[in-house]
Motif scaffolding. Structure first.
Motif, mmCIF file in Angstrom:
data_model
loop_
_atom_site.group_PDB
_atom_site.id
_atom_site.type_symbol
_atom_site.label_atom_id
_atom_site.label_comp_id
_atom_site.label_asym_id
_atom_site.label_seq_id
_atom_site.Cartn_x
_atom_site.Cartn_y
_atom_site.Cartn_z
ATOM 1 N N TYR A 29 0.848 -1.188 0.000
ATOM 2 C CA TYR A 29 0.000 0.000 0.000
ATOM 3 C C TYR A 29 0.881 1.234 0.000
ATOM 4 O O TYR A 29 1.803 1.351 0.813
ATOM 5 C CB TYR A 29 -0.945 0.029 1.212
ATOM 6 C CG TYR A 29 -2.053 1.046 1.014
ATOM 7 C CD1 TYR A 29 -3.171 0.715 0.256
ATOM 8 C CD2 TYR A 29 -1.945 2.341 1.511
ATOM 9 C CE1 TYR A 29 -4.174 1.650 0.013
ATOM 10 C CE2 TYR A 29 -2.945 3.279 1.279
ATOM 11 C CZ TYR A 29 -4.055 2.930 0.525
ATOM 12 O OH TYR A 29 -5.031 3.867 0.267
ATOM 13 N N SER A 30 0.613 2.158 -0.924
ATOM 14 C CA SER A 30 1.336 3.429 -1.025
ATOM 15 C C SER A 30 2.835 3.160 -1.210
ATOM 16 O O SER A 30 3.231 2.554 -2.202
ATOM 17 C CB SER A 30 1.030 4.290 0.200
ATOM 18 O OG SER A 30 1.388 5.640 -0.016
ATOM 19 N N PRO A 87 -6.180 5.035 -10.731
ATOM 20 C CA PRO A 87 -5.363 3.831 -10.934
ATOM 21 C C PRO A 87 -5.189 3.431 -12.395
ATOM 22 O O PRO A 87 -4.214 2.766 -12.746
ATOM 23 C CB PRO A 87 -6.126 2.757 -10.157
ATOM 24 C CG PRO A 87 -7.545 3.218 -10.179
ATOM 25 C CD PRO A 87 -7.479 4.712 -10.111
ATOM 26 N N GLN A 100 -3.788 11.985 -3.625
ATOM 27 C CA GLN A 100 -2.380 11.659 -3.447
ATOM 28 C C GLN A 100 -1.928 10.610 -4.458
ATOM 29 O O GLN A 100 -0.834 10.703 -5.031
ATOM 30 C CB GLN A 100 -2.143 11.153 -2.025
ATOM 31 C CG GLN A 100 -0.686 10.989 -1.659
ATOM 32 C CD GLN A 100 -0.531 10.705 -0.177
ATOM 33 O OE1 GLN A 100 -1.267 11.234 0.663
ATOM 34 N NE2 GLN A 100 0.417 9.862 0.159
ATOM 35 N N ALA A 101 -2.755 9.605 -4.694
ATOM 36 C CA ALA A 101 -2.415 8.533 -5.632
ATOM 37 C C ALA A 101 -2.784 8.886 -7.064
ATOM 38 O O ALA A 101 -2.062 8.563 -8.006
ATOM 39 C CB ALA A 101 -3.104 7.235 -5.228
ATOM 40 N N HIS A 158 -7.049 8.577 0.448
ATOM 41 C CA HIS A 158 -5.867 7.741 0.624
ATOM 42 C C HIS A 158 -5.893 6.966 1.938
ATOM 43 O O HIS A 158 -5.513 5.795 1.979
ATOM 44 C CB HIS A 158 -4.618 8.632 0.574
ATOM 45 C CG HIS A 158 -3.347 7.870 0.409
ATOM 46 N ND1 HIS A 158 -3.020 7.204 -0.753
ATOM 47 C CD2 HIS A 158 -2.303 7.661 1.256
ATOM 48 C CE1 HIS A 158 -1.841 6.629 -0.625
ATOM 49 N NE2 HIS A 158 -1.379 6.880 0.589
ATOM 50 N N LEU A 193 2.174 8.475 -9.688
ATOM 51 C CA LEU A 193 3.448 7.755 -9.654
ATOM 52 C C LEU A 193 4.207 7.924 -10.975
ATOM 53 O O LEU A 193 5.426 7.756 -11.020
ATOM 54 C CB LEU A 193 3.200 6.273 -9.380
ATOM 55 C CG LEU A 193 4.406 5.427 -8.948
ATOM 56 C CD1 LEU A 193 5.028 5.978 -7.679
ATOM 57 C CD2 LEU A 193 3.999 3.976 -8.755
ATOM 58 N N ALA A 250 -6.928 2.316 -6.138
ATOM 59 C CA ALA A 250 -6.869 3.633 -5.492
ATOM 60 C C ALA A 250 -8.290 4.109 -5.210
ATOM 61 O O ALA A 250 -9.234 3.731 -5.916
ATOM 62 C CB ALA A 250 -6.135 4.643 -6.364
ATOM 63 N N ASP A 281 -8.808 9.838 -3.801
ATOM 64 C CA ASP A 281 -7.397 9.817 -3.403
ATOM 65 C C ASP A 281 -6.583 10.708 -4.336
ATOM 66 O O ASP A 281 -6.069 10.266 -5.366
ATOM 67 C CB ASP A 281 -6.853 8.382 -3.427
ATOM 68 C CG ASP A 281 -5.455 8.270 -2.840
ATOM 69 O OD1 ASP A 281 -4.804 9.317 -2.656
ATOM 70 O OD2 ASP A 281 -5.008 7.136 -2.563
ATOM 71 N N GLY A 283 -3.223 2.174 -3.240
ATOM 72 C CA GLY A 283 -2.852 3.524 -2.848
ATOM 73 C C GLY A 283 -1.854 4.191 -3.772
ATOM 74 O O GLY A 283 -1.138 5.115 -3.366
ATOM 75 N N VAL A 284 -1.780 3.719 -5.010
ATOM 76 C CA VAL A 284 -0.934 4.349 -6.029
ATOM 77 C C VAL A 284 -1.750 4.488 -7.306
ATOM 78 O O VAL A 284 -2.740 3.793 -7.516
ATOM 79 C CB VAL A 284 0.354 3.544 -6.318
ATOM 80 C CG1 VAL A 284 1.324 3.630 -5.158
ATOM 81 C CG2 VAL A 284 0.036 2.090 -6.646
#
Length: 248
Positions: free
Chosen positions: A98-99, A209, A205-206, A229, A128, A199, A203, A123-124
């Motif tokens: 996760y992450s 997906p 932050q991520a 997240h 990324l 994800a 989220d 969580g990504v």
């Protein structure tokens, strides 16, 4: 907790259940106990017949801690995951991160595909793929003498989470600087194993997906409705999607 040595770093881990092994890599500033136990993952996986293997990632929890960012490359973390399988005598396992743990899991899939069956990267997502992931605000938050001076709200959450978990913040700052380096995106195309990228819908932050999953030959994306997240981690829908994927 049990311990073993991986490339000079002492790594703590716990094992629960019997059956087919699944290795879990937790997120940044967390621990195996925080990421996987109260969120219901251990119970869900054990009840589904898995042997759950959970390290504290280097720099976190009861594992060894360095203040040198060179010790926290994703390749080093991926190496710890492989070394833990070696230590336990497991020829292979399913792998979920996760992450930060998902980043390490994807690198492990690139570098040691023969050791992993199915990969879950939670969580990504699209962020990324961005080569400009500035670690500055979080590092400043982690190293600030007075947390009340932290202006970046997202960074302040990392500081609060780290303090709640009793972490070594200097080690975390070094770790964060390393893992926020540009991700080896070119390697995604070499991943030969099935990968589920997950994800939360909220989220930021991520990111989504889908764009990340599209870079992986046998990648697929799953979005957890209405979750950010932090709240995606223990979501029931996330668990159902993962258990279905692992049982294919």
């Amino acid at each position: 907790m049990e311990f073993f040595e991986s490339d000079g770093m002492r790594i703590a881990y716990a094992v629960e259940g019997e059956g087919s092994p699944v290795l879990l890599a937790h997120g940044f500033a967390s621990t195996h106990a925080v990421n996987w136990i109260p969120t219901g993952w251990v119970r869900a996986l054990v009840e589904a017949g898995y042997r759950v293997i959970m390290p504290d990632m280097r720099g976190h929890g009861a594992s060894g801690k360095s203040h040198d960012k060179a010790d926290y490359t994703l390749s080093a973390m991926a190496g710890d995951l492989v070394a833990l399988l070696d230590h336990l005598g497991e020829p292979g396992a399913d792998l979920m991160g996760y992450s930060m743990g998902a980043m390490a899991a994807l690198v492990a899939a690139m570098e040691a595909p023969e050791r992993f069956d199915r990969i879950v990267a939670g969580g990504v997502g699209a962020t990324l793929l961005d080569p400009k992931r500035d670690p500055g605000p979080v590092i400043e938050a982690l190293t600030a003498d007075d947390p009340s001076t932290i202006e970046d709200k997202g960074a302040a959450l990392f500081r609060t989470f780290a303090d709640q978990n009793g972490q070594d913040r200097k080690a975390l700052a070094a770790c964060f600087e390393a893992v926020r380096a540009p991700f080896p995106v070119a390697g995604l195309g070499r991943i030969s194993r099935p990968v589920l990228v997950v994800a939360g819908e909220a989220d930021v932050q991520a990111g989504a997906p889908g764009p990340l999953a599209e870079r992986i030959p046998d990648g697929r994306a799953f979005t957890v409705p209405k979750r950010d997240h932090m709240k995606t981690v223990g979501d029931r829908v996330y668990k159902e999607a993962v258990l279905a994927f692992l049982s294919e």
